[in-house]
Design a protein around this motif. Structure first.
Motif, PDB file in Angstrom:
ATOM      1  N   LEU A  46       0.756  -1.033  -0.089  1.00  0.00           N
ATOM      2  CA  LEU A  46      -0.011  -0.246   0.057  1.00  0.00           C
ATOM      3  C   LEU A  46       0.746   1.034  -0.068  1.00  0.00           C
ATOM      4  O   LEU A  46       1.652   1.493   1.201  1.00  0.00           O
ATOM      5  N   ILE A  47       0.906   1.962  -1.048  1.00  0.00           N
ATOM      6  CA  ILE A  47       1.726   3.218  -1.233  1.00  0.00           C
ATOM      7  C   ILE A  47       1.231   4.285  -0.266  1.00  0.00           C
ATOM      8  O   ILE A  47       0.037   4.747  -0.005  1.00  0.00           O
ATOM      9  N   GLU A  48       2.232   4.662   0.690  1.00  0.00           N
ATOM     10  CA  GLU A  48       1.801   5.740   1.658  1.00  0.00           C
ATOM     11  C   GLU A  48       2.613   7.128   1.288  1.00  0.00           C
ATOM     12  O   GLU A  48       2.021   8.150   1.756  1.00  0.00           O
ATOM     13  N   LYS A  49       3.958   7.155   0.915  1.00  0.00           N
ATOM     14  CA  LYS A  49       4.487   8.222   0.650  1.00  0.00           C
ATOM     15  C   LYS A  49       5.640   8.225  -0.223  1.00  0.00           C
ATOM     16  O   LYS A  49       5.960   7.300  -0.677  1.00  0.00           O
ATOM     17  N   SER A  50       6.451   9.490  -0.637  1.00  0.00           N
ATOM     18  CA  SER A  50       7.754   9.188  -1.274  1.00  0.00           C
ATOM     19  C   SER A  50       8.759   8.598  -0.511  1.00  0.00           C
ATOM     20  O   SER A  50       8.757   9.051   0.817  1.00  0.00           O
ATOM     21  N   ASP A  81      13.360  10.816  -4.421  1.00  0.00           N
ATOM     22  CA  ASP A  81      11.893  11.263  -4.708  1.00  0.00           C
ATOM     23  C   ASP A  81      11.391  10.527  -6.293  1.00  0.00           C
ATOM     24  O   ASP A  81       9.957  10.658  -6.397  1.00  0.00           O
ATOM     25  N   ALA A  82      12.076   9.783  -6.635  1.00  0.00           N
ATOM     26  CA  ALA A  82      11.870   8.863  -7.719  1.00  0.00           C
ATOM     27  C   ALA A  82      11.065   7.641  -7.235  1.00  0.00           C
ATOM     28  O   ALA A  82      10.805   6.732  -8.269  1.00  0.00           O
ATOM     29  N   HIS A  83      10.989   7.199  -6.063  1.00  0.00           N
ATOM     30  CA  HIS A  83      10.565   6.060  -5.474  1.00  0.00           C
ATOM     31  C   HIS A  83       9.401   6.140  -4.454  1.00  0.00           C
ATOM     32  O   HIS A  83       9.493   7.206  -3.812  1.00  0.00           O
ATOM     33  N   GLN A 139       3.072  -7.667   6.282  1.00  0.00           N
ATOM     34  CA  GLN A 139       4.062  -7.827   7.511  1.00  0.00           C
ATOM     35  C   GLN A 139       4.649  -6.603   8.196  1.00  0.00           C
ATOM     36  O   GLN A 139       5.105  -6.893   9.168  1.00  0.00           O
ATOM     37  N   ASN A 140       3.955  -5.827   7.709  1.00  0.00           N
ATOM     38  CA  ASN A 140       4.636  -4.179   8.155  1.00  0.00           C
ATOM     39  C   ASN A 140       5.846  -3.904   7.866  1.00  0.00           C
ATOM     40  O   ASN A 140       6.433  -3.079   8.512  1.00  0.00           O
ATOM     41  N   THR A 141       6.531  -4.407   6.745  1.00  0.00           N
ATOM     42  CA  THR A 141       7.714  -4.157   6.471  1.00  0.00           C
ATOM     43  C   THR A 141       7.792  -3.127   5.321  1.00  0.00           C
ATOM     44  O   THR A 141       7.036  -3.093   4.385  1.00  0.00           O
ATOM     45  N   VAL A 142       8.843  -2.136   5.642  1.00  0.00           N
ATOM     46  CA  VAL A 142       8.745  -0.913   4.378  1.00  0.00           C
ATOM     47  C   VAL A 142       9.241  -1.656   3.236  1.00  0.00           C
ATOM     48  O   VAL A 142      10.187  -2.362   3.217  1.00  0.00           O
ATOM     49  N   VAL A 143       8.694  -1.128   2.230  1.00  0.00           N
ATOM     50  CA  VAL A 143       8.912  -1.413   0.679  1.00  0.00           C
ATOM     51  C   VAL A 143       9.138  -0.262  -0.125  1.00  0.00           C
ATOM     52  O   VAL A 143       8.054   0.601   0.078  1.00  0.00           O
ATOM     53  N   VAL A 144      10.217  -0.272  -0.742  1.00  0.00           N
ATOM     54  CA  VAL A 144      10.415   1.021  -1.705  1.00  0.00           C
ATOM     55  C   VAL A 144      10.438   0.506  -3.240  1.00  0.00           C
ATOM     56  O   VAL A 144      11.157  -0.730  -3.289  1.00  0.00           O
ATOM     57  N   PHE A 145       9.926   1.239  -4.043  1.00  0.00           N
ATOM     58  CA  PHE A 145      10.255   0.684  -5.599  1.00  0.00           C
ATOM     59  C   PHE A 145       9.901   2.105  -6.596  1.00  0.00           C
ATOM     60  O   PHE A 145       9.356   3.124  -6.056  1.00  0.00           O
ATOM     61  N   PRO A 146      10.302   2.086  -7.709  1.00  0.00           N
ATOM     62  CA  PRO A 146      10.119   3.135  -8.555  1.00  0.00           C
ATOM     63  C   PRO A 146       8.724   3.752  -8.894  1.00  0.00           C
ATOM     64  O   PRO A 146       7.970   2.759  -8.802  1.00  0.00           O
ATOM     65  N   LYS A 147       8.636   4.769  -8.779  1.00  0.00           N
ATOM     66  CA  LYS A 147       6.892   5.522  -8.781  1.00  0.00           C
ATOM     67  C   LYS A 147       6.304   5.264 -10.032  1.00  0.00           C
ATOM     68  O   LYS A 147       5.254   4.650  -9.975  1.00  0.00           O
TER      69      LYS A 147
END
Length: 481
Positions: free
Chosen positions: A423-427, A432-434, A441-449
């Motif tokens: 679920l996307i929450e913020k940049s 800023d590109a991710h 499981q409440n683990t933070v995930v980052v990926f390209p926008k």
């Protein structure tokens, strides 16, 4: 002890537009646990009806409130520094009023108001509806205080002003107070006895949040698993309820099922759980509903039975292991986090090793780890000498933190090559590109926008990780959109 958030929250409402007729400005900051953040939203709602809009600019505020925490000494020190800042601004703007809310209020009311004279009003967690009267007292030149604890107040009739900035996640308070007299904890003395909120008002709030576009809610309480609604009143008085009240009472498992089924596309989280109160039916409800996140914050505090008894934790090491085994059996991919206190009075090296071995057994996803700090008013402060040397506490804490980092890296590595729903929450803070969001499981995930937006549910293939973050690439919207 609840999960602690070491950051402030302030800002304008996202649910309620600033009222044009409101001329006064409220600046509010929160420290400590998630419950404090939720309470600040209730306060903002109450004061919006009294002519206040929230502001992020301290200097323009007519009323400045800080919602406080007494769990750790560091939190109190932080609040004191903020009060110094407020008063520096107040010397420039003498009409500005300053108030302290929450858990520090009851304990330090006379010190803040009379001895140090650094605030104008002091308001405890059960007295927020009295704020309009207290503000009038201050405006008439008198100090104002209300720290009376309530047997009934749940604020179930207040629609909170959402102070969060992402418009995606929201807190929904379901209980207040705590009956678990852990010897290290001040919460029963600052927030009173445990009582639950009417389930119908909870469902109405969840439905309202869904209609406003929120995608995730966290059911909040000092001890959510102890939720029990039988028509109102204190949890401890349930034994005196009528046969009809007992037969129709709503447990936490029942409430969780009701919430999940009311909004099947909304993610449901809850915090905080207590091992002694978490029952098998709660885990079964989690396993049966896809929208209830596979994550449990399950504070253990120590791996030593001797320490658990001294802390008045009403579970043993073996009982905790049984609970973990049941969770893993019914929800194999469940993320689990912890609270651990090291250096509690009389803790030996053997006790410390018991904690490390418990951590090895569970291999938590992440945790909140503290060196014991004596809190005035607690049973531990009254009965036990704080006899573990500071250097020993620091060394043991370092060993616990280092072990947790190993386990966190182990847990995140298990996701490499897998696809997770995010679920996307913020940049992302680092790019800023991710995008940044969390998996179930409440683990933070980052990926390209790419073309995705805040609030989207996205399937992300995980290619890399750190001990705290998963790094991946989006492969499309999930079926939850």
């Amino acid at each position: 002890m609840e999960k602690i958030i070491d950051e402030k929250q302030q800002g304008n409402s996202l649910i309620m537009e600033p009222k044009t007729e409101n001329k006064r400005k409220l600046f509010i900051e929160s420290y400590g646990c998630q419950m404090n953040f939720s309470d600040s939203e209730i306060v903002a709602s109450i004061l919006s009806k009294e002519g206040y809009n929230t502001t992020q600019q301290l200097e323009e505020a007519d009323l400045v409130l800080v919602n406080t925490c007494s769990i750790r000494e560091k939190a109190e020190q932080t609040v004191r520094k903020r009060l110094e800042k407020y008063n520096a601004v107040k010397r420039i703007n003498p009409n500005m009023k300053v108030g302290v809310l929450g858990c520090m209020a009851e304990r330090l009311k006379s010190k803040f108001l009379e001895e140090e004279k650094i605030v104008d009003l002091v308001v405890g967690p059960d007295a927020y509806k009295d704020l309009p009267n207290l503000i009038k007292e201050v405006e008439e030149g008198r100090n104002a205080v209300n720290v009376i604890l309530s047997k009934e107040e749940t604020y179930g009739d207040i629609s909170p002003v959402r102070l969060q900035t992402n418009g995606v996640s929201a807190f929904v308070s379901i209980t207040r107070g705590c009956d678990n007299m852990c010897t290290f904890c001040v919460v029963p003395f600052t927030r009173g006895r445990e009582r639950s909120r009417d389930p119908q008002s909870i469902i109405e709030e969840v439905n309202d949040l869904a209609s406003r576009g929120y995608k995730e809610i966290t059911l909040l309480g000092q001890n959510v698993d102890s939720y029990l609604w039988y028509g109102g009143g204190l949890k401890k008085d349930f034994k005196d309820a009528t046969p009809m009240q007992k037969a129709t009472a709503t447990s936490f498992a029942s409430l969780l099922k009701m919430v999940a089924e009311a909004q099947p596309k909304m993610r449901i989280r809850f915090s905080t759980s207590n091992p002694q109160d978490m029952t098998l039916d709660v885990i079964e409800v989690m396993a049966a509903h896809r929208n209830i996140c596979n994550y449990i914050h399950l504070p253990v505090q120590s791996g030593s039975d001797k320490m658990l008894k001294k802390m008045n934790r009403l579970h043993t090491r073996e009982e905790y292991f049984t609970l973990i085994d049941n969770i893993k059996k019914l929800i194999p991919d469940c993320g689990i986090s912890h609270d651990i206190i090291t250096g509690f009075p009389t803790e030996t090296e053997e006790d410390h090793k018991d904690t490390l071995s418990l951590m090895q057994y569970v291999k938590y996803d992440f945790g909140f780890m503290f060196a014991y700090s004596e809190r005035p008013g607690t049973m531990a402060a009254r009965k036990f000498k704080d006899d573990v040397p500071e250097e020993t506490k620091k060394r043991r804490l370092t060993e616990i933190v280092n072990l947790q980092q190993e386990h966190s890296k182990y847990r995140t590595q298990q996701f490499i090559g897998k696809t997770v729903e995010v679920l996307i929450e913020k940049s992302s803070k680092k790019s800023d590109a991710h995008w940044s969001g969390r998996n179930t499981q409440n683990t933070v995930v980052v990926f390209p926008k790419e073309n995705y937006e805040v609030g989207d549910f996205v399937n992300v293939k995980i290619n890399d990780c750190t001990s705290a973050t998963l790094i991946g690439e989006p492969i499309g919207y999930s079926e939850n959109n």
